[in-house]
Design an enzyme around this catalytic site. Structure first.
Site, mmCIF file in Angstrom:
data_model
loop_
_atom_site.group_PDB
_atom_site.id
_atom_site.type_symbol
_atom_site.label_atom_id
_atom_site.label_comp_id
_atom_site.label_asym_id
_atom_site.label_seq_id
_atom_site.Cartn_x
_atom_site.Cartn_y
_atom_site.Cartn_z
ATOM 1 N N ASN A 9 0.862 -1.180 0.000
ATOM 2 C CA ASN A 9 0.000 0.000 0.000
ATOM 3 C C ASN A 9 0.902 1.234 0.000
ATOM 4 O O ASN A 9 1.464 1.595 1.025
ATOM 5 C CB ASN A 9 -0.892 -0.036 1.255
ATOM 6 N N TRP A 10 1.033 1.848 -1.162
ATOM 7 C CA TRP A 10 1.946 2.998 -1.285
ATOM 8 C C TRP A 10 1.413 4.237 -0.583
ATOM 9 O O TRP A 10 2.150 5.207 -0.388
ATOM 10 C CB TRP A 10 2.173 3.329 -2.760
ATOM 11 N N LYS A 11 0.141 4.269 -0.274
ATOM 12 C CA LYS A 11 -0.491 5.471 0.291
ATOM 13 C C LYS A 11 -0.211 6.659 -0.640
ATOM 14 O O LYS A 11 -0.100 6.469 -1.841
ATOM 15 C CB LYS A 11 -0.034 5.691 1.733
ATOM 16 N N HIS A 95 -9.355 0.908 5.133
ATOM 17 C CA HIS A 95 -8.078 1.142 5.814
ATOM 18 C C HIS A 95 -8.293 2.067 7.015
ATOM 19 O O HIS A 95 -9.134 2.975 6.951
ATOM 20 C CB HIS A 95 -7.073 1.758 4.835
ATOM 21 N N GLU A 97 -6.702 4.524 8.017
ATOM 22 C CA GLU A 97 -6.551 5.954 7.688
ATOM 23 C C GLU A 97 -7.832 6.493 7.063
ATOM 24 O O GLU A 97 -8.206 7.644 7.300
ATOM 25 C CB GLU A 97 -5.336 6.145 6.759
ATOM 26 N N GLU A 167 -4.884 -4.998 10.690
ATOM 27 C CA GLU A 167 -3.872 -3.960 10.864
ATOM 28 C C GLU A 167 -4.121 -3.226 12.180
ATOM 29 O O GLU A 167 -4.954 -2.306 12.229
ATOM 30 C CB GLU A 167 -3.944 -2.952 9.703
ATOM 31 N N GLY A 173 2.905 2.472 10.768
ATOM 32 C CA GLY A 173 3.836 3.584 10.602
ATOM 33 C C GLY A 173 4.531 4.002 11.888
ATOM 34 O O GLY A 173 5.163 5.052 11.937
ATOM 35 N N SER A 213 3.899 -1.917 10.364
ATOM 36 C CA SER A 213 5.353 -1.978 10.538
ATOM 37 C C SER A 213 5.944 -3.342 10.215
ATOM 38 O O SER A 213 6.890 -3.785 10.875
ATOM 39 C CB SER A 213 5.748 -1.525 11.953
ATOM 40 N N GLY A 234 3.073 -1.062 4.246
ATOM 41 C CA GLY A 234 3.088 0.358 3.926
ATOM 42 C C GLY A 234 4.498 0.809 3.577
ATOM 43 O O GLY A 234 4.990 0.584 2.470
ATOM 44 N N GLY A 235 5.175 1.413 4.528
ATOM 45 C CA GLY A 235 6.498 2.015 4.323
ATOM 46 C C GLY A 235 7.483 1.118 3.577
ATOM 47 O O GLY A 235 8.149 1.565 2.629
HETATM 48 P P1 13P Z 1 3.302 0.508 7.627
HETATM 49 O O1 13P Z 1 3.833 -0.797 7.039
HETATM 50 O O2 13P Z 1 3.989 1.707 7.090
HETATM 51 O O3 13P Z 1 3.207 0.434 9.103
HETATM 52 O O4 13P Z 1 1.791 0.634 7.074
HETATM 53 C C1 13P Z 1 0.934 -0.450 7.157
HETATM 54 C C2 13P Z 1 -0.296 -0.142 6.414
HETATM 55 O O5 13P Z 1 -1.046 0.746 6.793
HETATM 56 C C3 13P Z 1 -0.573 -0.891 5.188
HETATM 57 O O6 13P Z 1 -1.863 -0.657 4.722
#
Ligand code: 13P
Length: 250
Positions: A9-11, A95, A97, A167, A173, A213, A234-235
């Protein structure tokens, strides 16, 4: 055997050209991946071009969200059918977010799931508790409520086309990861919940991903758990080498 999946997930990250560059790097390195299906979810403006580049390659494509309306006057929104037309086969829905910043409820997410399925997009549906809920040991209650709400009126036929991502919000993050035991405990709980609604066969076949993470240094021990079928990253999905290493952690 369940499909093992690593989804990135590149966000809202990467410029257009950085995104294209990352996809090309992933294609180059993805031959080493044996045991996982690789999915990337870049920002919408990259969807069409990404679909062209990954055609016939080892990588599949997701949207990061879609509208809960099929079409109409919803400025700034993207419909499930548009995503499908642009070349996506998956879509991340619910998600944390989206829930936190855009006030998405389980009811709204349920509407998005239905529209995605109608448009032959496989939803990756997210659930997970926030820190104070974990501290009060309410994670099971919260996740059960989210699953019940998101899957309202979803048929046994349709659930076969859904992927679940657990999640924990406190791990997203933050660099704080759920321990392998914490992940296994709640993944098993989610699978039991699916079993209660849809029966053993469907529960045994549904992929449940961990997100929060997840990185090369902890993916192996997370994925070693019997009910963890991969990750929503994510990251670490923004660096080709890290993402590929995670995908090779089964
Ligand atoms: P991180 O891997 O950056 O913690 O993000 C996880 C995430 O929200 C994937 O959708």
């Amino acid at each position: 055997m369940r499909t093992q999946i690593v989804a990135g997930n590149w966000k809202m990250n990467n410029t257009y050209s950085e995104g294209i560059d990352l996809i090309n790097q992933l294609i180059e390195k993805s031959d080493s991946i044996k045991d996982a299906q690789l999915i990337i979810a870049p920002p919408y403006i990259l969807t069409s071009e990404a679909a062209k580049i990954i055609k016939n390659k080892n990588i599949d494509l997701a949207g990061q969200n879609c509208s809960n309306h099929p079409d109409g006057a919803y400025t700034g929104e993207i419909s499930a059918s548009m995503l499908k037309y642009a070349g996506a086969n998956y879509v991340i829905l619910g998600h944390s977010e989206r829930r936190a910043y855009y006030h998405e409820t389980d009811q709204i997410i349920n509407e998005k799931i239905k529209l995605s399925l109608e448009n032959e997009l496989m939803p990756i549906i997210c659930c997970g508790e926030v820190l104070n809920e974990r501290e009060e040991n309410k994670q099971f209650e919260i996740v059960a409520k989210q699953i019940n709400g998101m899957l309202k009126e979803i048929s046994p036929e349709d659930i076969k086309n859904i992927i679940i991502a657990y999640e924990p919000v406190w791990a997203i993050g933050t660099g704080k990861t759920a321990t392998p035991d914490q992940a296994q405990e709640i993944h098993l709980f989610i699978r039991e919940k699916i079993k209660n609604i849809y029966g053993t066969e469907i529960a045994n076949n549904i992929s449940i991903l961990y997100g929060g993470s997840c990185k090369p240094s902890n993916a192996k021990e997370l994925f070693a758990n019997p009910d963890v079928d991969g990750g929503l990253i994510g990251g670490a999905s923004l660096k080709a080498d890290d993402f590929i290493e995670i995908a090779n952690s089964f």
